[in-house]
Enzyme design. Sequence first.
Site, mmCIF file in Angstrom:
data_model
loop_
_atom_site.group_PDB
_atom_site.id
_atom_site.type_symbol
_atom_site.label_atom_id
_atom_site.label_comp_id
_atom_site.label_asym_id
_atom_site.label_seq_id
_atom_site.Cartn_x
_atom_site.Cartn_y
_atom_site.Cartn_z
ATOM 1 N N ASP A 157 0.823 -1.211 0.000
ATOM 2 C CA ASP A 157 0.000 0.000 0.000
ATOM 3 C C ASP A 157 0.857 1.261 0.000
ATOM 4 O O ASP A 157 0.495 2.267 -0.604
ATOM 5 C CB ASP A 157 -0.930 -0.001 1.216
ATOM 6 C CG ASP A 157 -2.127 -0.926 1.031
ATOM 7 O OD1 ASP A 157 -2.326 -1.431 -0.093
ATOM 8 O OD2 ASP A 157 -2.857 -1.149 2.012
ATOM 9 N N GLY A 158 1.999 1.211 0.687
ATOM 10 C CA GLY A 158 2.875 2.370 0.707
ATOM 11 C C GLY A 158 3.428 2.708 -0.663
ATOM 12 O O GLY A 158 3.604 3.886 -1.006
ATOM 13 N N ASN A 166 -5.005 8.929 2.154
ATOM 14 C CA ASN A 166 -5.344 8.333 3.444
ATOM 15 C C ASN A 166 -5.827 9.355 4.461
ATOM 16 O O ASN A 166 -6.975 9.316 4.882
ATOM 17 C CB ASN A 166 -4.150 7.573 4.023
ATOM 18 C CG ASN A 166 -4.051 6.154 3.517
ATOM 19 O OD1 ASN A 166 -4.938 5.679 2.794
ATOM 20 N ND2 ASN A 166 -2.986 5.469 3.871
#
EC number: 2.7.1.23
Length: 262
Positions: A45-46, A120
């Site tokens: 995800d990073g 996010n």
Amino acid sequence: MKFTVTSRGDDISNSLKNRINQYLSDFGLKEDASEPELVITVGGDGTLLQAFHDYSERLDETAFVGIHTGHLGFYADWIPEEVEKLVTHIAKTPYHIVEYPLLEVIIKAKDKVERHLALNECTIKSIGGSLVSNVDIKGDTFEIFRGDGLCISTPSGSTAYNKALGGAILHPSLPTIQISEMASINNRVYRTIGSPLVLPQHHTCLLKPLNDVDIQVTVDHYTLEHRRITSLQCRVADEKIRFARFRPFPFWKRVKESFIRE
């Protein structure tokens, strides 16, 4: 179709990136890191989060798809063993576009104004001591917050820092933002709502620090230090992130697997 592949940088991810580049080139697709129509991220995800920021100026023209080479993620939903299947889909199958909302953050200081997009969340904290800040919602003062800080998240980011703060998990298709407190001060003198707040698309949250402290703002994984800011405004952005979907993406199944898997 023009594509680019980004990697987390470890040996496994780099090797997979090279394979994908070769496969797609063999299918006649063109690699173009400057103006890709599809960004394929390899890592986690990073890695996809970084790719989002790298291409945040062309979100209308670029879609994202992620392959994870570590733990299963919320954005990176393909595994290395499925690379050949994914490549075939990319080369031969029209993909379905799914759009998720983003967070717009406008930071105002005495001498400048900055605009950022978050996939996010955004956080605001004081550097030393408590944060004291007006919290205005839709132009009206809602409360004076006192505590460690505040986290404003997107529905996509509700499973990240927001969840650790006790915030609700929201389906990423909802055009909302969520405000969660970090260690608020609540006693006979000072009082905050003490619960996460979910704001709809047409509501704006404006934070105005009241005490004379240095402020630290984060936008996703970026840390922005400001010695003094006059306000921080958050709302649902006009832009959206576009994901390329080649198969169903069961969000609540992913939540279960990530947090309560038996």
